[in-house]
Write an enzyme that holds these catalytic residues in place. Sequence first.
Site, PDB file in Angstrom:
ATOM      1  N   GLY A  14    -121.000  -3.654  73.759  1.00 53.74           N
ATOM      2  CA  GLY A  14    -119.918  -3.476  72.778  1.00 53.74           C
ATOM      3  C   GLY A  14    -118.636  -4.158  73.243  1.00 53.74           C
ATOM      4  O   GLY A  14    -118.599  -4.818  74.288  1.00 53.74           O
ATOM      5  N   PHE A  15    -117.594  -3.979  72.457  1.00 50.12           N
ATOM      6  CA  PHE A  15    -116.304  -4.606  72.750  1.00 50.12           C
ATOM      7  C   PHE A  15    -115.806  -4.214  74.151  1.00 50.12           C
ATOM      8  O   PHE A  15    -115.658  -5.067  75.039  1.00 50.12           O
ATOM      9  CB  PHE A  15    -115.324  -4.210  71.641  1.00 50.12           C
ATOM     10  CG  PHE A  15    -113.880  -4.383  71.981  1.00 50.12           C
ATOM     11  CD1 PHE A  15    -113.403  -5.588  72.486  1.00 50.12           C
ATOM     12  CD2 PHE A  15    -112.983  -3.343  71.776  1.00 50.12           C
ATOM     13  CE1 PHE A  15    -112.058  -5.750  72.799  1.00 50.12           C
ATOM     14  CE2 PHE A  15    -111.643  -3.490  72.076  1.00 50.12           C
ATOM     15  CZ  PHE A  15    -111.182  -4.686  72.599  1.00 50.12           C
ATOM     16  N   PHE A  38    -126.288  -1.451  67.813  1.00 47.14           N
ATOM     17  CA  PHE A  38    -125.923  -0.982  66.466  1.00 47.14           C
ATOM     18  C   PHE A  38    -124.653  -1.679  65.983  1.00 47.14           C
ATOM     19  O   PHE A  38    -124.606  -2.186  64.856  1.00 47.14           O
ATOM     20  CB  PHE A  38    -125.752   0.543  66.469  1.00 47.14           C
ATOM     21  CG  PHE A  38    -125.257   1.094  65.151  1.00 47.14           C
ATOM     22  CD1 PHE A  38    -125.877   0.747  63.959  1.00 47.14           C
ATOM     23  CD2 PHE A  38    -124.161   1.949  65.100  1.00 47.14           C
ATOM     24  CE1 PHE A  38    -125.413   1.234  62.731  1.00 47.14           C
ATOM     25  CE2 PHE A  38    -123.696   2.445  63.888  1.00 47.14           C
ATOM     26  CZ  PHE A  38    -124.324   2.083  62.702  1.00 47.14           C
ATOM     27  N   THR A  39    -123.618  -1.703  66.816  1.00 50.55           N
ATOM     28  CA  THR A  39    -122.368  -2.371  66.401  1.00 50.55           C
ATOM     29  C   THR A  39    -122.042  -3.573  67.277  1.00 50.55           C
ATOM     30  O   THR A  39    -120.882  -3.986  67.371  1.00 50.55           O
ATOM     31  CB  THR A  39    -121.177  -1.380  66.433  1.00 50.55           C
ATOM     32  OG1 THR A  39    -121.175  -0.707  67.697  1.00 50.55           O
ATOM     33  CG2 THR A  39    -121.245  -0.381  65.311  1.00 50.55           C
ATOM     34  N   LEU A  65    -133.183   8.498  79.344  1.00 45.41           N
ATOM     35  CA  LEU A  65    -133.298   7.247  80.103  1.00 45.41           C
ATOM     36  C   LEU A  65    -133.405   7.633  81.574  1.00 45.41           C
ATOM     37  O   LEU A  65    -132.588   8.403  82.069  1.00 45.41           O
ATOM     38  CB  LEU A  65    -132.044   6.394  79.865  1.00 45.41           C
ATOM     39  CG  LEU A  65    -131.938   5.038  80.558  1.00 45.41           C
ATOM     40  CD1 LEU A  65    -133.049   4.099  80.117  1.00 45.41           C
ATOM     41  CD2 LEU A  65    -130.575   4.403  80.261  1.00 45.41           C
ATOM     42  N   THR A  94    -125.516  10.494  68.724  1.00 50.26           N
ATOM     43  CA  THR A  94    -125.178   9.578  69.824  1.00 50.26           C
ATOM     44  C   THR A  94    -124.189  10.241  70.772  1.00 50.26           C
ATOM     45  O   THR A  94    -124.344  10.180  71.992  1.00 50.26           O
ATOM     46  CB  THR A  94    -124.620   8.261  69.266  1.00 50.26           C
ATOM     47  OG1 THR A  94    -125.652   7.613  68.519  1.00 50.26           O
ATOM     48  CG2 THR A  94    -124.147   7.338  70.376  1.00 50.26           C
ATOM     49  N   GLY A 104    -127.663  14.664  82.089  1.00 47.40           N
ATOM     50  CA  GLY A 104    -128.913  15.062  82.746  1.00 47.40           C
ATOM     51  C   GLY A 104    -129.306  14.040  83.801  1.00 47.40           C
ATOM     52  O   GLY A 104    -129.722  14.390  84.913  1.00 47.40           O
ATOM     53  N   TYR A 147    -117.478  11.721  64.229  1.00 48.13           N
ATOM     54  CA  TYR A 147    -116.974  11.053  65.433  1.00 48.13           C
ATOM     55  C   TYR A 147    -116.097  12.016  66.235  1.00 48.13           C
ATOM     56  O   TYR A 147    -116.341  12.252  67.423  1.00 48.13           O
ATOM     57  CB  TYR A 147    -116.179   9.823  65.003  1.00 48.13           C
ATOM     58  CG  TYR A 147    -115.660   8.961  66.130  1.00 48.13           C
ATOM     59  CD1 TYR A 147    -116.504   8.128  66.850  1.00 48.13           C
ATOM     60  CD2 TYR A 147    -114.299   8.963  66.463  1.00 48.13           C
ATOM     61  CE1 TYR A 147    -116.019   7.312  67.877  1.00 48.13           C
ATOM     62  CE2 TYR A 147    -113.812   8.152  67.481  1.00 48.13           C
ATOM     63  CZ  TYR A 147    -114.668   7.324  68.182  1.00 48.13           C
ATOM     64  OH  TYR A 147    -114.184   6.520  69.190  1.00 48.13           O
TER      65      TYR A 147
HETATM   66  P1  NAD Z   1    -118.152  -0.885  69.945  1.00 52.96           P
HETATM   67  O1  NAD Z   1    -118.683  -0.400  68.649  1.00 52.96           O
HETATM   68  O2  NAD Z   1    -117.764  -2.309  70.082  1.00 52.96           O
HETATM   69  O3  NAD Z   1    -119.179  -0.581  71.120  1.00 52.96           O
HETATM   70  C1  NAD Z   1    -120.043   0.531  71.118  1.00 52.96           C
HETATM   71  C2  NAD Z   1    -121.372   0.076  71.688  1.00 52.96           C
HETATM   72  O4  NAD Z   1    -122.266   1.199  71.717  1.00 52.96           O
HETATM   73  C3  NAD Z   1    -122.048  -0.994  70.816  1.00 52.96           C
HETATM   74  O5  NAD Z   1    -122.544  -2.021  71.638  1.00 52.96           O
HETATM   75  C4  NAD Z   1    -123.169  -0.234  70.120  1.00 52.96           C
HETATM   76  O6  NAD Z   1    -124.260  -1.061  69.780  1.00 52.96           O
HETATM   77  C5  NAD Z   1    -123.526   0.796  71.189  1.00 52.96           C
HETATM   78  N1  NAD Z   1    -124.207   1.979  70.668  1.00 52.96           N
HETATM   79  C6  NAD Z   1    -123.887   2.709  69.565  1.00 52.96           C
HETATM   80  N2  NAD Z   1    -124.753   3.728  69.427  1.00 52.96           N
HETATM   81  C7  NAD Z   1    -125.632   3.637  70.463  1.00 52.96           C
HETATM   82  C8  NAD Z   1    -126.761   4.398  70.861  1.00 52.96           C
HETATM   83  N3  NAD Z   1    -127.177   5.467  70.164  1.00 52.96           N
HETATM   84  N4  NAD Z   1    -127.438   4.007  71.966  1.00 52.96           N
HETATM   85  C9  NAD Z   1    -127.050   2.928  72.668  1.00 52.96           C
HETATM   86  N5  NAD Z   1    -125.995   2.152  72.336  1.00 52.96           N
HETATM   87  C10 NAD Z   1    -125.299   2.526  71.247  1.00 52.96           C
HETATM   88  O7  NAD Z   1    -116.921   0.074  70.319  1.00 52.96           O
HETATM   89  P2  NAD Z   1    -115.887  -0.016  71.526  1.00 52.96           P
HETATM   90  O8  NAD Z   1    -114.554  -0.210  70.952  1.00 52.96           O
HETATM   91  O9  NAD Z   1    -116.381  -0.926  72.579  1.00 52.96           O
HETATM   92  O10 NAD Z   1    -115.952   1.487  72.051  1.00 52.96           O
HETATM   93  C11 NAD Z   1    -116.674   1.831  73.226  1.00 52.96           C
HETATM   94  C12 NAD Z   1    -116.479   3.314  73.502  1.00 52.96           C
HETATM   95  O11 NAD Z   1    -115.099   3.586  73.685  1.00 52.96           O
HETATM   96  C13 NAD Z   1    -116.964   4.215  72.369  1.00 52.96           C
HETATM   97  O12 NAD Z   1    -117.585   5.352  72.936  1.00 52.96           O
HETATM   98  C14 NAD Z   1    -115.693   4.609  71.664  1.00 52.96           C
HETATM   99  O13 NAD Z   1    -115.796   5.877  71.058  1.00 52.96           O
HETATM  100  C15 NAD Z   1    -114.686   4.617  72.804  1.00 52.96           C
HETATM  101  N6  NAD Z   1    -113.324   4.362  72.311  1.00 52.96           N
HETATM  102  C16 NAD Z   1    -112.940   3.116  71.934  1.00 52.96           C
HETATM  103  C17 NAD Z   1    -111.655   2.924  71.424  1.00 52.96           C
HETATM  104  C18 NAD Z   1    -111.169   1.561  71.010  1.00 52.96           C
HETATM  105  O14 NAD Z   1    -110.064   1.477  70.455  1.00 52.96           O
HETATM  106  N7  NAD Z   1    -111.871   0.483  71.250  1.00 52.96           N
HETATM  107  C19 NAD Z   1    -110.782   4.014  71.299  1.00 52.96           C
HETATM  108  C20 NAD Z   1    -111.231   5.280  71.674  1.00 52.96           C
HETATM  109  C21 NAD Z   1    -112.497   5.447  72.196  1.00 52.96           C
END
Ligand code: NAD
Length: 329
Positions: A14-15, A38-39, A65, A94, A104, A147
């Site tokens: 992810g990002f 997924f994203t 896992l 999730t 775990g 969420y």
């Molecule tokens: P993102 O959507 O770019 O990345 C999330 C990643 O998790 C993606 O690669 C997606 O494919 C993967 N994913 C989703 N469901 C999954 C599952 N069931 N099993 C395995 N992989 C799964 O979002 P992000 O901005 O990179 O956020 C990463 C984390 O940081 C998240 O948990 C988010 O809640 C938290 N967060 C981000 C922000 C922000 O502003 N970027 C703010 C608060 C919290």
Amino acid sequence: MAQLKRILVTGGAGFLGSHLCDYLVRQGHDVICADNFFTSQKTTIEHLLDCHNFELIRHDITHPLWLEVDEIYNLACPASPIHYQYNAIKTIKTSVLGAIHMLGLAKRVHAKILQSSTSEVYGDPQVHPQDEEYRGHVNPIGPRACYDEGKRCAETLFFDYHRQNRVNIRVARIFNTYGPRMHPYDGRVVSNFILQALAGEDLTVYGDGSQSRSFCYVDDLIAGLIVLMDSPDDCIGPINLGNPVEVSMRELAERVIAMTGSSSSITTLPLPADDPVRRQPDITIARQQLNWQPRVGLEQGLGQTIEYFRTLDLSRYRKPTPNRPDTIK
Ligand code: NAD
Ligand code: UDP
């Protein structure tokens, strides 16, 4: 030199996850990225695939896992409202089942585990700025609850595993973070505005645009996650990580138009339900306990993000879900 570790990053494609994997691989650690895409897409981590100390597993953390690792960064969860509301039940699974499985694993192999929690645990806050003592104002049955409440329950699980099973935890409450490698169809505000401005389309401000957020540049946030993971064992959080400089969405739109030199205008769309009115982190604890604070200002960070999107080949990206702002309740 720091001790080399085996580190699992869930949501590592992810990002935020991809930047974190970059950093950890550069430090020489053995990094395992687990993601169900997924994203995200492989595009964010393709440059790491040939590294001897990087491994990619397509895995959904709602299933167990089994691995041997020293540390776990639990980042897997869709973070953009339009995508996390697409399959709300899956989003809760999730957060909750994912936390149970990762905790775990941490318990079994005695790994230290960090949870990427969120400012959304404060909901639509009645206290401003938000400090870690504030218990929040979340609508438990609204469209954002999958969420917000999922993340709140995950925090509960982290602290219960810590109290009951002595799992070594860290909990970061992350505020809005932006930067290069946001998915172009992510749907969050910074990437939306930049892509709209670069395409000469009107920028979609939801509501009257007076609602505020405080934006942290990705490099600062990753530095915060690292210092929190490496902090002494009595510094477990929850701890706010974010940039306290607050901006309204209308101001942000105007800034993006000016910085891109775009001829775009601003158009308004209805404000989504339960959209928080104001949000700003109080980062006193991060400053005092982690000696951490953001260094990259909005102007510089937006500039770098605009340059990233200017040259991005959009034809390589698919939309994570069909959701658009006007299709969600
Ligand atoms: P993102 O959507 O770019 O990345 C999330 C990643 O998790 C993606 O690669 C997606 O494919 C993967 N994913 C989703 N469901 C999954 C599952 N069931 N099993 C395995 N992989 C799964 O979002 P992000 O901005 O990179 O956020 C990463 C984390 O940081 C998240 O948990 C988010 O809640 C938290 N967060 C981000 C922000 C922000 O502003 N970027 C703010 C608060 C919290
Ligand atoms: N927003 C907006 N236009 C967009 C996308 C979002 O005005 O194209 C607003 C949204 O209503 C919210 C803020 O920008 O008030 C931040 O939204 P985002 O989805 O980035 O993250 P949130 O902080 O709401 O989770």
